[in-house]
Design a protein around this motif. Structure first.
Motif, PDB file in Angstrom:
ATOM      1  N   UNK A   1      22.717  13.450  -3.202  1.00  0.00           N
ATOM      2  CA  UNK A   1      22.468  14.619  -4.060  1.00  0.00           C
ATOM      3  C   UNK A   1      22.290  15.900  -3.247  1.00  0.00           C
ATOM      4  N   UNK A   2      22.059  15.748  -1.942  1.00  0.00           N
ATOM      5  CA  UNK A   2      21.819  16.909  -1.098  1.00  0.00           C
ATOM      6  C   UNK A   2      20.400  17.427  -1.162  1.00  0.00           C
ATOM      7  N   UNK A   3      19.472  16.626  -1.709  1.00  0.00           N
ATOM      8  CA  UNK A   3      18.087  17.058  -1.852  1.00  0.00           C
ATOM      9  C   UNK A   3      17.128  16.276  -0.955  1.00  0.00           C
ATOM     10  N   UNK A   4      17.590  15.176  -0.361  1.00  0.00           N
ATOM     11  CA  UNK A   4      16.668  14.319   0.379  1.00  0.00           C
ATOM     12  C   UNK A   4      15.621  13.750  -0.567  1.00  0.00           C
ATOM     13  N   UNK A   5      14.416  13.613  -0.052  1.00  0.00           N
ATOM     14  CA  UNK A   5      13.329  13.079  -0.878  1.00  0.00           C
ATOM     15  C   UNK A   5      12.485  14.178  -1.521  1.00  0.00           C
ATOM     16  N   UNK A   6      12.954  15.433  -1.423  1.00  0.00           N
ATOM     17  CA  UNK A   6      12.214  16.519  -2.047  1.00  0.00           C
ATOM     18  C   UNK A   6      12.257  16.400  -3.570  1.00  0.00           C
ATOM     19  N   UNK A   7      11.289  17.004  -4.219  1.00  0.00           N
ATOM     20  CA  UNK A   7      11.296  17.070  -5.671  1.00  0.00           C
ATOM     21  C   UNK A   7      11.117  15.731  -6.354  1.00  0.00           C
ATOM     22  N   UNK A   8      10.286  14.875  -5.771  1.00  0.00           N
ATOM     23  CA  UNK A   8       9.990  13.611  -6.414  1.00  0.00           C
ATOM     24  C   UNK A   8      10.989  12.511  -6.154  1.00  0.00           C
ATOM     25  N   UNK A   9      11.748  12.629  -5.057  1.00  0.00           N
ATOM     26  CA  UNK A   9      12.770  11.634  -4.768  1.00  0.00           C
ATOM     27  C   UNK A   9      12.226  10.226  -4.592  1.00  0.00           C
TER      28      UNK A   9
ATOM     29  N   UNK B   1      13.493  -0.602  -1.412  1.00  0.00           N
ATOM     30  CA  UNK B   1      13.245   0.545  -2.285  1.00  0.00           C
ATOM     31  C   UNK B   1      13.461   1.864  -1.536  1.00  0.00           C
ATOM     32  N   UNK B   2      12.863   1.968  -0.354  1.00  0.00           N
ATOM     33  CA  UNK B   2      12.868   3.215   0.415  1.00  0.00           C
ATOM     34  C   UNK B   2      14.292   3.653   0.762  1.00  0.00           C
ATOM     35  N   UNK B   3      15.095   2.731   1.306  1.00  0.00           N
ATOM     36  CA  UNK B   3      16.426   3.121   1.755  1.00  0.00           C
ATOM     37  C   UNK B   3      17.295   3.574   0.587  1.00  0.00           C
ATOM     38  N   UNK B   4      17.143   2.959  -0.569  1.00  0.00           N
ATOM     39  CA  UNK B   4      17.927   3.402  -1.716  1.00  0.00           C
ATOM     40  C   UNK B   4      17.548   4.820  -2.133  1.00  0.00           C
ATOM     41  N   UNK B   5      16.268   5.110  -2.153  1.00  0.00           N
ATOM     42  CA  UNK B   5      15.834   6.446  -2.548  1.00  0.00           C
ATOM     43  C   UNK B   5      16.299   7.495  -1.530  1.00  0.00           C
ATOM     44  N   UNK B   6      16.252   7.138  -0.243  1.00  0.00           N
ATOM     45  CA  UNK B   6      16.767   8.033   0.793  1.00  0.00           C
ATOM     46  C   UNK B   6      18.263   8.274   0.585  1.00  0.00           C
ATOM     47  N   UNK B   7      19.030   7.203   0.361  1.00  0.00           N
ATOM     48  CA  UNK B   7      20.469   7.338   0.207  1.00  0.00           C
ATOM     49  C   UNK B   7      20.817   8.171  -1.024  1.00  0.00           C
ATOM     50  N   UNK B   8      20.111   7.949  -2.126  1.00  0.00           N
ATOM     51  CA  UNK B   8      20.360   8.734  -3.342  1.00  0.00           C
ATOM     52  C   UNK B   8      20.066  10.208  -3.087  1.00  0.00           C
TER      53      UNK B   8
ATOM     54  N   UNK C   1       0.826  -1.210   0.000  1.00  0.00           N
ATOM     55  CA  UNK C   1       0.000   0.000   0.000  1.00  0.00           C
ATOM     56  C   UNK C   1       0.859   1.258   0.000  1.00  0.00           C
ATOM     57  N   UNK C   2       1.936   1.251   0.774  1.00  0.00           N
ATOM     58  CA  UNK C   2       2.810   2.423   0.820  1.00  0.00           C
ATOM     59  C   UNK C   2       3.495   2.646  -0.526  1.00  0.00           C
ATOM     60  N   UNK C   3       3.920   1.570  -1.165  1.00  0.00           N
ATOM     61  CA  UNK C   3       4.560   1.721  -2.478  1.00  0.00           C
ATOM     62  C   UNK C   3       3.578   2.272  -3.508  1.00  0.00           C
ATOM     63  N   UNK C   4       2.333   1.780  -3.490  1.00  0.00           N
ATOM     64  CA  UNK C   4       1.329   2.282  -4.427  1.00  0.00           C
ATOM     65  C   UNK C   4       1.052   3.768  -4.201  1.00  0.00           C
ATOM     66  N   UNK C   5       1.110   4.194  -2.946  1.00  0.00           N
ATOM     67  CA  UNK C   5       0.778   5.587  -2.643  1.00  0.00           C
ATOM     68  C   UNK C   5       1.918   6.548  -2.990  1.00  0.00           C
ATOM     69  N   UNK C   6       3.164   6.144  -2.689  1.00  0.00           N
ATOM     70  CA  UNK C   6       4.252   7.100  -2.736  1.00  0.00           C
ATOM     71  C   UNK C   6       5.243   6.897  -3.876  1.00  0.00           C
ATOM     72  N   UNK C   7       5.314   5.689  -4.413  1.00  0.00           N
ATOM     73  CA  UNK C   7       6.375   5.403  -5.369  1.00  0.00           C
ATOM     74  C   UNK C   7       5.838   5.252  -6.786  1.00  0.00           C
ATOM     75  N   UNK C   8       6.743   5.101  -7.726  1.00  0.00           N
ATOM     76  CA  UNK C   8       6.361   4.968  -9.129  1.00  0.00           C
ATOM     77  C   UNK C   8       5.654   3.636  -9.358  1.00  0.00           C
ATOM     78  N   UNK C   9       4.762   3.564 -10.358  1.00  0.00           N
ATOM     79  CA  UNK C   9       4.078   2.296 -10.637  1.00  0.00           C
ATOM     80  C   UNK C   9       5.035   1.124 -10.847  1.00  0.00           C
TER      81      UNK C   9
END
Length: 209
Positions: free
Chosen positions: A132-140, A121-128, A92-100
Protein backbone atom coordinates in the motif's frame (compact mmCIF):
# COMPACT_ATOMS: atom_id res chain seq x y z
CA UNK A 1 2.37 -14.17 -16.43
CA UNK A 2 2.91 -14.56 -12.69
CA UNK A 3 1.12 -12.36 -10.19
CA UNK A 4 4.35 -11.90 -8.22
CA UNK A 5 7.87 -13.28 -8.51
CA UNK A 6 9.65 -13.59 -5.16
CA UNK A 7 13.31 -14.40 -4.58
CA UNK A 8 14.74 -15.31 -1.18
CA UNK A 9 18.41 -15.91 -0.42
CA UNK A 10 20.88 -15.95 2.43
CA UNK A 11 23.49 -13.18 2.26
CA UNK A 12 26.65 -11.83 3.79
CA UNK A 13 27.91 -8.27 3.73
CA UNK A 14 25.90 -5.07 3.33
CA UNK A 15 22.24 -6.16 3.36
CA UNK A 16 20.89 -3.09 1.59
CA UNK A 17 23.40 -3.34 -1.22
CA UNK A 18 22.90 -7.07 -1.63
CA UNK A 19 19.12 -6.61 -1.61
CA UNK A 20 19.38 -4.13 -4.48
CA UNK A 21 21.61 -6.54 -6.40
CA UNK A 22 19.10 -9.36 -5.95
CA UNK A 23 16.22 -7.09 -7.01
CA UNK A 24 18.04 -6.01 -10.17
CA UNK A 25 18.96 -9.60 -11.03
CA UNK A 26 15.43 -10.87 -10.43
CA UNK A 27 13.85 -8.15 -12.58
CA UNK A 28 16.39 -8.81 -15.34
CA UNK A 29 15.64 -12.54 -15.24
CA UNK A 30 11.90 -11.84 -15.41
CA UNK A 31 12.32 -9.60 -18.47
CA UNK A 32 15.02 -11.67 -20.16
CA UNK A 33 17.43 -8.73 -20.40
CA UNK A 34 20.99 -8.19 -19.12
CA UNK A 35 21.18 -7.03 -15.52
CA UNK A 36 23.17 -4.01 -16.70
CA UNK A 37 19.98 -2.77 -18.40
CA UNK A 38 18.12 -2.60 -15.07
CA UNK A 39 18.61 -0.09 -12.28
CA UNK A 40 17.09 0.56 -8.88
CA UNK A 41 16.46 3.89 -7.17
CA UNK A 42 14.56 4.94 -4.05
CA UNK A 43 11.58 7.24 -3.80
CA UNK A 44 11.25 9.87 -1.07
CA UNK A 45 9.92 7.27 1.38
CA UNK A 46 12.79 4.86 0.71
CA UNK A 47 10.66 2.48 -1.34
CA UNK A 48 12.61 0.77 -4.18
CA UNK A 49 11.81 1.86 -7.71
CA UNK A 50 13.06 -0.09 -10.73
CA UNK A 51 14.52 1.89 -13.62
CA UNK A 52 15.91 1.23 -17.08
CA UNK A 53 14.44 -1.78 -18.85
CA UNK A 54 12.42 -2.62 -15.72
CA UNK A 55 10.79 0.79 -15.44
CA UNK A 56 7.12 0.32 -14.59
CA UNK A 57 7.52 -2.96 -12.71
CA UNK A 58 6.48 -2.92 -9.07
CA UNK A 59 9.08 -3.97 -6.49
CA UNK A 60 9.65 -4.55 -2.79
CA UNK A 61 12.62 -5.52 -0.62
CA UNK A 62 13.05 -7.02 2.85
CA UNK A 63 16.25 -8.02 4.61
CA UNK A 64 17.63 -8.86 8.02
CA UNK A 65 19.46 -11.54 10.02
CA UNK A 66 21.42 -12.81 7.04
CA UNK A 67 18.55 -13.15 4.60
CA UNK A 68 17.05 -11.03 1.81
CA UNK A 69 13.73 -11.26 -0.01
CA UNK A 70 12.74 -9.31 -3.10
CA UNK A 71 9.42 -9.24 -4.95
CA UNK A 72 8.66 -8.05 -8.48
CA UNK A 73 5.29 -7.75 -10.22
CA UNK A 74 4.11 -6.42 -13.56
CA UNK A 75 0.46 -6.37 -12.50
CA UNK A 76 0.14 -5.00 -8.95
CA UNK A 77 1.92 -2.90 -6.32
CA UNK A 78 3.68 -5.46 -4.16
CA UNK A 79 5.13 -5.82 -0.67
CA UNK A 80 7.38 -8.50 0.81
CA UNK A 81 8.61 -9.23 4.32
CA UNK A 82 10.88 -11.96 5.66
CA UNK A 83 11.75 -12.80 9.26
CA UNK A 84 13.95 -15.44 10.82
CA UNK A 85 12.39 -17.29 13.72
CA UNK A 86 13.92 -16.54 17.14
CA UNK A 87 12.74 -16.44 20.73
CA UNK A 88 9.98 -13.83 21.10
CA UNK A 89 7.16 -13.29 23.62
CA UNK A 90 4.67 -13.75 20.80
CA UNK A 91 1.46 -13.77 22.87
CA UNK A 92 2.44 -10.64 24.82
CA UNK A 93 3.48 -8.77 21.68
CA UNK A 94 0.24 -9.66 19.91
CA UNK A 95 -1.83 -8.49 22.89
CA UNK A 96 0.05 -5.20 22.96
CA UNK A 97 0.18 -4.30 19.28
CA UNK A 98 -2.42 -6.26 17.34
CA UNK A 99 -6.19 -6.57 17.23
CA UNK A 100 -7.90 -8.76 19.85
CA UNK A 101 -8.91 -11.25 17.13
CA UNK A 102 -5.25 -11.73 16.19
CA UNK A 103 -4.16 -12.20 19.79
CA UNK A 104 -7.00 -14.63 20.48
CA UNK A 105 -6.13 -16.67 17.40
CA UNK A 106 -2.46 -16.80 18.42
CA UNK A 107 -3.18 -17.94 21.97
CA UNK A 108 -5.44 -20.67 20.61
CA UNK A 109 -2.35 -22.21 18.99
CA UNK A 110 -0.10 -24.60 20.95
CA UNK A 111 2.44 -22.74 23.07
CA UNK A 112 5.31 -24.12 21.00
CA UNK A 113 3.89 -22.31 17.96
CA UNK A 114 3.33 -18.88 19.51
CA UNK A 115 6.50 -17.37 18.06
CA UNK A 116 5.77 -18.79 14.61
CA UNK A 117 2.18 -17.56 14.81
CA UNK A 118 3.29 -14.05 15.80
CA UNK A 119 5.72 -13.85 12.88
CA UNK A 120 3.02 -15.23 10.55
CA UNK A 121 0.79 -12.32 11.57
CA UNK A 122 3.57 -9.71 11.63
CA UNK A 123 5.07 -10.46 8.21
CA UNK A 124 1.69 -10.33 6.51
CA UNK A 125 0.88 -6.95 8.00
CA UNK A 126 4.32 -5.65 6.99
CA UNK A 127 3.88 -6.95 3.43
CA UNK A 128 0.39 -5.45 3.12
CA UNK A 129 1.65 -2.09 4.38
CA UNK A 130 4.51 -2.12 1.88
CA UNK A 131 2.18 -2.95 -0.99
CA UNK A 132 0.00 0.00 0.00
CA UNK A 133 3.02 2.28 0.40
CA UNK A 134 2.10 3.09 4.01
CA UNK A 135 4.15 0.57 5.99
CA UNK A 136 2.69 -0.04 9.42
CA UNK A 137 1.61 3.58 9.87
CA UNK A 138 -2.03 4.39 10.49
CA UNK A 139 -2.97 1.23 12.33
CA UNK A 140 -1.27 -1.24 10.01
CA UNK A 141 -0.66 -3.69 12.86
CA UNK A 142 -4.42 -3.90 13.36
CA UNK A 143 -5.12 -4.73 9.72
CA UNK A 144 -7.56 -7.69 9.80
CA UNK A 145 -6.33 -10.95 8.32
CA UNK A 146 -8.02 -14.20 7.37
CA UNK A 147 -7.23 -16.38 10.40
CA UNK A 148 -7.33 -20.07 9.41
CA UNK A 149 -8.96 -22.62 11.66
CA UNK A 150 -6.36 -25.20 10.58
CA UNK A 151 -2.80 -23.93 10.89
CA UNK A 152 0.14 -24.06 10.24
CA UNK A 153 0.05 -24.49 6.50
CA UNK A 154 2.26 -27.20 4.97
CA UNK A 155 5.96 -26.20 5.14
CA UNK A 156 7.17 -24.49 2.00
CA UNK A 157 3.67 -23.51 0.84
CA UNK A 158 2.51 -19.93 0.27
CA UNK A 159 -1.30 -20.08 0.20
CA UNK A 160 -2.85 -16.87 -1.10
CA UNK A 161 -5.65 -15.41 1.03
CA UNK A 162 -7.76 -12.27 0.59
CA UNK A 163 -7.12 -9.21 2.72
CA UNK A 164 -10.44 -8.40 4.40
CA UNK A 165 -12.05 -5.16 3.31
CA UNK A 166 -9.92 -4.73 0.18
CA UNK A 167 -9.02 -6.13 -3.23
CA UNK A 168 -5.58 -7.09 -1.93
CA UNK A 169 -4.20 -10.57 -1.42
CA UNK A 170 -1.47 -11.87 0.86
CA UNK A 171 0.43 -15.14 1.05
CA UNK A 172 2.58 -16.34 3.93
CA UNK A 173 4.45 -19.49 4.81
CA UNK A 174 7.35 -21.12 6.63
CA UNK A 175 10.47 -21.95 4.64
CA UNK A 176 13.64 -23.89 5.49
CA UNK A 177 16.21 -22.43 7.91
CA UNK A 178 13.48 -21.03 10.16
CA UNK A 179 12.31 -18.35 7.74
CA UNK A 180 8.82 -16.84 7.55
CA UNK A 181 8.00 -15.13 4.25
CA UNK A 182 4.98 -13.02 3.32
CA UNK A 183 4.14 -11.33 0.03
CA UNK A 184 1.16 -9.07 -0.67
CA UNK A 185 -0.31 -7.35 -3.70
CA UNK A 186 -2.80 -4.52 -3.90
CA UNK A 187 -4.92 -6.52 -6.36
CA UNK A 188 -5.53 -10.26 -6.02
CA UNK A 189 -5.06 -12.28 -9.20
CA UNK A 190 -8.34 -13.01 -10.90
CA UNK A 191 -9.35 -15.67 -13.37
CA UNK A 192 -7.53 -15.73 -16.69
CA UNK A 193 -3.94 -16.14 -17.71
CA UNK A 194 -2.32 -14.69 -14.56
CA UNK A 195 -0.68 -17.40 -12.49
CA UNK A 196 0.12 -17.13 -8.79
CA UNK A 197 3.41 -16.69 -6.98
CA UNK A 198 6.73 -17.92 -8.37
CA UNK A 199 9.20 -18.50 -5.54
CA UNK A 200 12.91 -18.52 -6.37
CA UNK A 201 15.48 -19.74 -3.85
CA UNK A 202 19.03 -18.43 -3.97
CA UNK A 203 20.73 -15.53 -5.76
CA UNK A 204 20.24 -14.67 -9.43
CA UNK A 205 22.38 -16.80 -11.73
CA UNK A 206 23.96 -13.87 -13.50
CA UNK A 207 25.79 -11.06 -11.66
CA UNK A 208 23.54 -8.03 -11.17
CA UNK A 209 26.07 -5.58 -12.56
Amino acid sequence: MEWVVVRIATITGDPRGRASEHLVGTAADLLGVPAADVGVARDQTGRPRLTGAARGLHASISHGRGVVAVAVSAVTPVGVDVERERALPGAALARRWMAPADADWLTDQPGSLHTSAFLWLWTQKEAIGKARGTGLRGGGLRQPLVLPTVWPDPPGSLPLRPVPGSRAGVACGSLPEGLVLAVAGQDRPGQGDIAGIRLLIGPPEAPAS
